[in-house]
Design an enzyme around this catalytic site. Structure first.
Site: not given
Ligand SMILES: Cc1cc2nc3c(=O)[nH]c(=O)nc-3n(C[C@H](O)[C@H](O)[C@H](O)COP(=O)(O)OP(=O)(O)OC[C@H]3O[C@@H](n4cnc5c(N)ncnc54)[C@H](O)[C@@H]3O)c2cc1C
Length: 459
Positions: A34, A39-42, A441
């Site tokens: 990482e 935990g990334g985006t979510c 209900h």
């Molecule tokens: C504002 C917003 C609201 C959202 N709300 C919802 C929701 O309510 N419900 C829903 O289902 N989805 C929602 N989503 C979408 C959801 O967040 C994403 O679909 C989900 O997080 C995708 O996860 P992922 O597993 O693809 O990767 P991500 O969660 O994006 O994680 C990828 C990880 O890889 C790491 N990384 C990237 N490149 C490298 C590298 N070269 N080397 C090492 N590490 C790296 C990053 O730092 C990151 O931690 C939302 C998105 C946003 C932006």
């Protein structure tokens, strides 16, 4: 010299950590890498923090409606943005720390912090160290797109990531992009007390939805004082003293919106541009999404792509489902496929939109013989009791097989209610199963049989 593992996982989004745990439990040696927040985006800038903000915004909204429900609020309802942010940070931080602690505590799993780049189809370099594995799983996710619109380089703007640091109330937030992320933030900030304008290039909001859904969502947002400018064909940015002028149209006045802050919500870009995919020979499409087959294998044997970076989902549940498919196929000898899953998601405005299966446009295109029914929320007693009567329930079924083709439920609780229909779709059950079931209900779900009793020709 390289360090050898049975599996390397790049990214700790919604697929990577669970896959690491499952592979490690099966006795494989795993390295998970990482580069930023566990935990990334979510967890950090997506679902969890936004839904925490949605909850704060809903509480403020309800407080303003106090007299309607019979309670008294002394004075104006004002939002303390520092406390809102603290609450959000605590909830999101708990998940972020939980993921990291979980991974670091896994037997057979090595956690490496740093940016990973392929050096070949079986090696990855992190922090100058070469790691080698027969199996490599890419779960790198995406980030907010920043298109080259005129003036963008000269103005400060927010994205879904940087807006997470905002602990003040923007006076006038201009949101460029009228899709899911833009609409959620729009309603959140309007309810916090900002003036909000949403600028959308297309003719309507959430253009992938059916027109009646788009129109109803627009009406809900406008009823709360959000201004909406669709058909914005001339989007540009310009600094004007302490404000930012966002160009909207070239012909019809007013040509621009003057805001104090701008949020860009115009789509996502996969994090595949700095991953050395060319060194590994992994193919991407024109937008940078990794091309993966129905079992999520890339064109290079031994490399898989999961989550947003494969362009086959875009949601937390699709990324998690990717993990389940890959893990079951690899470790259980299963034959699970991406194409077996049914489209489903929610728009977390208030009221939310719950969606499953096909839209009307998709049904029309499929040529399937369909029946459809639509029922207003104002006739759902639970919605009435809660004082949340906006929206409707719309369900379409196949006229021959009687199976549910798709549903759009805009209304209170719809993010949960729609999943009743989704499960019936997975079971390939005829709609009569839901129609004859006895429900609780008073709930919104108890109206699904009523709606289904009104099925008529699909226009
Ligand atoms: C504002 C917003 C609201 C959202 N709300 C919802 C929701 O309510 N419900 C829903 O289902 N989805 C929602 N989503 C979408 C959801 O967040 C994403 O679909 C989900 O997080 C995708 O996860 P992922 O597993 O693809 O990767 P991500 O969660 O994006 O994680 C990828 C990880 O890889 C790491 N990384 C990237 N490149 C490298 C590298 N070269 N080397 C090492 N590490 C790296 C990053 O730092 C990151 O931690 C939302 C998105 C946003 C932006």
């Amino acid at each position: 010299m390289s360090r050898h593992f049975d599996a390397i996982i790049i990214g700790t989004g919604q697929a990577g950590p669970s896959l690491a745990a499952r592979c490690a439990a099966a006795g494989m040696t795993v390295a998970i890498i990482e580069r930023h927040k566990f935990g990334g985006t979510c967890v950090n800038t997506g679902c969890i923090p936004t839904k925490t903000l949605v909850a704060s915004a809903y509480a403020a909204h309800l407080a303003r409606r106090g007299p309607e429900f019979g309670f008294i609020v002394n004075g104006d309802v004002r939002v303390d943005m520092k406390r809102v942010k603290t609450r959000k940070d605590e909830i999101s931080g708990r998940s972020n720390k939980g993921v990291e602690k979980w991974l670091r505590g896994l037997e057979n799993c090595t956690v490496i912090y740093g940016h990973a780049r392929f050096e070949s189809s079986c090696t990855v370099v992190v922090n100058d160290e070469v790691l080698e594995a027969d199996k490599i799983f890419i779960n790198v996710g995406g980030r907010a797109s920043v298109p080259a619109m005129p003036g963008i380089k000269d103005v400060p703007f927010l994205t879904n990531s940087s807006i997470m640091n905002v602990d003040f109330l923007p006076e006038h937030l201009v949101i460029v992009g009228g899709s899911y992320i833009g609409l959620e933030f729009g309603q959140i900030y309007r309810r916090f007390g900002s003036e909000v304008t949403i600028v959308e290039m297309g003719p309507r909001l959430i253009g992938r939805e059916d027109e009646d859904v788009s129109v109803a969502v627009r009406e809900i947002l406008e009823s709360e004082g959000i201004k909406i400018r669709t058909n914005a064909k001339c989007i540009s940015m310009e600094k004007r003293d302490s404000r930012i002028a966002v160009g909207v149209t070239c012909d019809e006045p007013p040509h621009e919106v003057l805001g104090t802050h701008v949020l860009l919500a115009v789509g996502r870009t996969p994090n595949t541009d700095d991953l050395g995919l060319d060194q590994a020979g992994v193919a991407t499409d024109q937008r940078g999404y990794i091309i993966a087959d129905d079992q999520l294998q890339t064109n290079v044997p031994g490399i898989w792509a999961l989550g947003d970076c494969n362009g086959r989902g875009g949601f937390t549940h699709t990324s998690y489902n990717d993990y389940e498919i890959v893990a079951d196929n690899l470790l259980n000898g299963d034959h699970r496929r991406v194409s077996d899953r049914i489209q489903t998601y929610a728009l977390f405005t208030d009221p939310p939109l719950g969606r499953c299966g096909m839209t009307d446009a998709e049904i029309r295109k499929s040529g399937r013989p369909a029946l459809t029914a639509k029922y207003p929320m104002i006739r759902v007693s639970r919605a009435f009791e809660k004082g949340e009567t906006q929206g409707f329930i719309k369900i379409s079924v196949d006229a021959e097989t009687k199976q549910i083709l798709g549903a759009a439920i805009l209304g209170t609780g719809s993010d949960e209610v729609v999943q009743v229909l989704l499960d019936a779709m997975y079971a390939k059950a005829p709609y009569s199963v839901i129609q004859r079931a006895m429900h609780i209900h008073p709930t919104v779900t108890e109206y699904l049989p009523t709606v289904l009793s009104k099925l008529g020709p699909f226009a």
